[in-house]
Design an enzyme around this catalytic site. Structure first.
Site, PDB file in Angstrom:
ATOM      1  N   ASP A  47     -85.100 136.795 -16.962  1.00  0.00           N
ATOM      2  CA  ASP A  47     -83.942 136.378 -17.745  1.00  0.00           C
ATOM      3  C   ASP A  47     -82.689 136.488 -16.870  1.00  0.00           C
ATOM      4  O   ASP A  47     -82.737 136.958 -15.727  1.00  0.00           O
ATOM      5  CB  ASP A  47     -83.829 137.253 -18.997  1.00  0.00           C
ATOM      6  CG  ASP A  47     -82.999 136.600 -20.084  1.00  0.00           C
ATOM      7  OD1 ASP A  47     -83.209 135.407 -20.339  1.00  0.00           O
ATOM      8  OD2 ASP A  47     -82.158 137.289 -20.686  1.00  0.00           O
ATOM      9  N   ASP A  50     -90.329 133.519 -15.970  1.00  0.00           N
ATOM     10  CA  ASP A  50     -89.197 133.764 -15.082  1.00  0.00           C
ATOM     11  C   ASP A  50     -88.481 135.038 -15.545  1.00  0.00           C
ATOM     12  O   ASP A  50     -88.760 135.567 -16.613  1.00  0.00           O
ATOM     13  CB  ASP A  50     -88.213 132.581 -15.112  1.00  0.00           C
ATOM     14  CG  ASP A  50     -87.699 132.303 -16.516  1.00  0.00           C
ATOM     15  OD1 ASP A  50     -86.699 132.931 -16.905  1.00  0.00           O
ATOM     16  OD2 ASP A  50     -88.308 131.477 -17.225  1.00  0.00           O
TER      17      ASP A  50
END
Length: 294
Positions: free
Chosen positions: A215, A213
């Protein structure tokens, strides 16, 4: 314990999803005792197309151990004791760059270590050593990993800086923006002091950071769902298994010690005079020092 000049033995550190590899023969879980306490788990040994492999569940099977409580010294010592000469470390990370979306693999070449609650060296009072860490990973092993990723058509970046934070909490947005200003590519919690200890143990070490993903710097970060992250994690584990299968036979081309000096890192590193060295430390580190002081 195998010597580093013998046939390569590949150690893989990562999640349990990496170990379910088709064709892994002679599988056996081995418990290893170390002078530094227990490793994260037993280690799975086996052979893949004739290449010896050793797998270590970094957080233990079932993900029992948080990053700050990992016994990094015991983990690296156990791998060394089982003859491992090359380490492939795979870890889930957050991306700090727009062009590194979830599902991308980054073959790391640099680290920034911001951890503070971990034992970071095998050495200490009674036996002092300073290994070189300007290039903290093995470029030769990194090249072989990239070659495998190209063959597998896995989206990847050959070089990058891994920001290692203490955790277990994730970054604040201000911290995330700071790390981006430093030029970091990904952020995670596990690869330091792992890389430092592998160098002290005279082992080739390379990290493949698997992006799950973005941050918290990213404007869409709050829209990431657990289900979406899990889908990426599962897909990444499948790619990691394929990477191990493709990488393993490539290791057999090495003849002798690593030309980049990984297997001789302790040459000229031990500072303590021979008559001042702590006998108990020498005994505890016999697996680590076997080549250098043998």
């Amino acid at each position: 314990m195998a010597q580093t000049g013998s046939a390569p033995v590949l150690g893989v550190i990562g999640g349990s999803g990496v170990y379910d590899i088709d064709g892994l023969e002679n599988q056996r879980w081995v418990t290893v005792e170390t002078p530094f306490g227990d490793p994260s788990d037993a280690l799975l040994t086996g052979e893949l197309d004739g290449q010896k492999l050793v797998f270590l569940p970094r957080h233990g099977r079932g993900h029992r151990i948080p990053p700050s409580e990992l016994n990094f010294r015991a983990n690296i010592y156990a791998l060394k004791a089982l003859g491992v000469s090359e380490i492939l470390s795979v870890s889930a990370v957050g991306s700090l760059k727009e062009h590194l979306p979830p599902g991308t693999f980054v073959v790391i070449d640099q680290f920034i270590d911001r951890t503070f609650a971990r034992n970071k060296s095998f050495f200490g009072t009674g036996l002092v050593a300073h290994v070189a860490l300007g290039h903290p990973v093995c470029g030769r092993l990194g090249d072989l990993i990239e070659e495998a990723l190209v063959e597998l058509k896995v989206p990847h970046q050959r070089r990058g800086t891994y920001m290692v934070m203490e955790g277990p909490q994730f970054s604040t947005k201000a911290e995330s923006e700071l790390y981006r200003s430093w030029g970091c590519d990904v952020i995670g919690m596990t690869n330091m002091p792992e890389a430092k200890l592998a160098r002290e143990a005279e082992m080739c070490y390379a990290t493949v950071a698997m992006v799950t993903d973005f941050d918290c710097w990213h404007p869409d970060h709050d829209h990431v769902t657990v289900d979406a992250v899990i889908r990426v994690v599962v897909a990444n584990a499948g790619k990691a298994r394929s990477l191990v299968k493709t990488l393993a036979p490539k290791l057999q081309v090495r003849d002798g010690l690593c030309a980049q000096g990984c297997h001789t890192a302790l040459d000229h590193a031990i500072m303590t005079a021979p008559d001042k060295r702590d006998p108990e430390m020498l005994k505890a580190l016999d697996v680590i020092l076997a080549r250098a002081l043998g």
